[in-house]
Design a protein around this motif. Structure first.
Motif, mmCIF file in Angstrom:
data_model
loop_
_atom_site.group_PDB
_atom_site.id
_atom_site.type_symbol
_atom_site.label_atom_id
_atom_site.label_comp_id
_atom_site.label_asym_id
_atom_site.label_seq_id
_atom_site.Cartn_x
_atom_site.Cartn_y
_atom_site.Cartn_z
ATOM 1 N N GLN A 61 33.065 34.967 41.516
ATOM 2 C CA GLN A 61 31.722 35.223 42.034
ATOM 3 C C GLN A 61 31.489 34.591 43.405
ATOM 4 O O GLN A 61 30.630 35.044 44.162
ATOM 5 C CB GLN A 61 30.661 34.720 41.047
ATOM 6 N N LYS A 62 32.271 33.593 43.754
ATOM 7 C CA LYS A 62 32.129 32.906 45.049
ATOM 8 C C LYS A 62 33.035 33.487 46.134
ATOM 9 O O LYS A 62 33.063 32.973 47.239
ATOM 10 C CB LYS A 62 32.416 31.422 44.880
ATOM 11 N N HIS A 71 35.758 33.509 36.179
ATOM 12 C CA HIS A 71 34.595 34.322 36.528
ATOM 13 C C HIS A 71 33.743 33.619 37.583
ATOM 14 O O HIS A 71 33.333 34.237 38.577
ATOM 15 C CB HIS A 71 33.774 34.624 35.276
ATOM 16 N N ARG A 72 33.493 32.341 37.400
ATOM 17 C CA ARG A 72 32.722 31.567 38.387
ATOM 18 C C ARG A 72 33.419 31.553 39.739
ATOM 19 O O ARG A 72 32.782 31.670 40.780
ATOM 20 C CB ARG A 72 32.510 30.137 37.903
ATOM 21 N N THR A 84 35.917 31.559 31.822
ATOM 22 C CA THR A 84 34.629 31.198 32.414
ATOM 23 C C THR A 84 34.824 30.655 33.829
ATOM 24 O O THR A 84 34.112 31.042 34.763
ATOM 25 C CB THR A 84 33.903 30.149 31.549
ATOM 26 N N TYR A 85 35.792 29.780 34.001
ATOM 27 C CA TYR A 85 36.081 29.227 35.326
ATOM 28 C C TYR A 85 36.563 30.323 36.277
ATOM 29 O O TYR A 85 36.213 30.325 37.454
ATOM 30 C CB TYR A 85 37.108 28.095 35.237
ATOM 31 N N ASN A 128 38.025 27.767 28.067
ATOM 32 C CA ASN A 128 37.185 27.738 29.257
ATOM 33 C C ASN A 128 37.793 28.423 30.479
ATOM 34 O O ASN A 128 37.100 28.620 31.473
ATOM 35 C CB ASN A 128 36.843 26.292 29.615
#
Length: 89
Positions: A62-63, A58-59, A55-56, A52
């Motif tokens: 994005q912020k 990338h998230r 994924t974390y 994971n």
């Protein structure tokens, strides 16, 4: 990124300059130096943390104000020269 409490938890550990000693073998870390984003996987990170972490990352990216940085995944003991330079700078 840690699952020590029984579920995945993603939180800021430190701000500013990072050192090798800041990274724990039992977890996965996202390191952002605003030029590159690194996902560092500790050798004792759980399978869930390993699967994971990207994924974390990338998230997280994005912020930020710099969402298009490249993401490089490195594993403990096999860090590339870019990661070593980033934490030494």
């Amino acid at each position: 990124l840690s699952d020590d409490a029984g579920e995945l938890n993603f939180e800021k550990v430190k701000e500013g300059r990072a050192f090798k000693s800041d990274f724990k073998s039992s977890d996965a870390f996202v390191y952002d130096n605003k030029k590159d984003l690194f996902v560092w996987i500790g050798k004792n990170a759980s399978k869930e943390e390993q699967h994971n972490a990207l994924t974390y990352a990338h998230r997280f990216l994005q912020k930020t104000t710099h969402p298009l940085l490249p993401i490089t995944v490195v594993t403990e003991g096999r860090e590339n020269k870019y990661f070593r330079t980033a934490i030494a700078a």
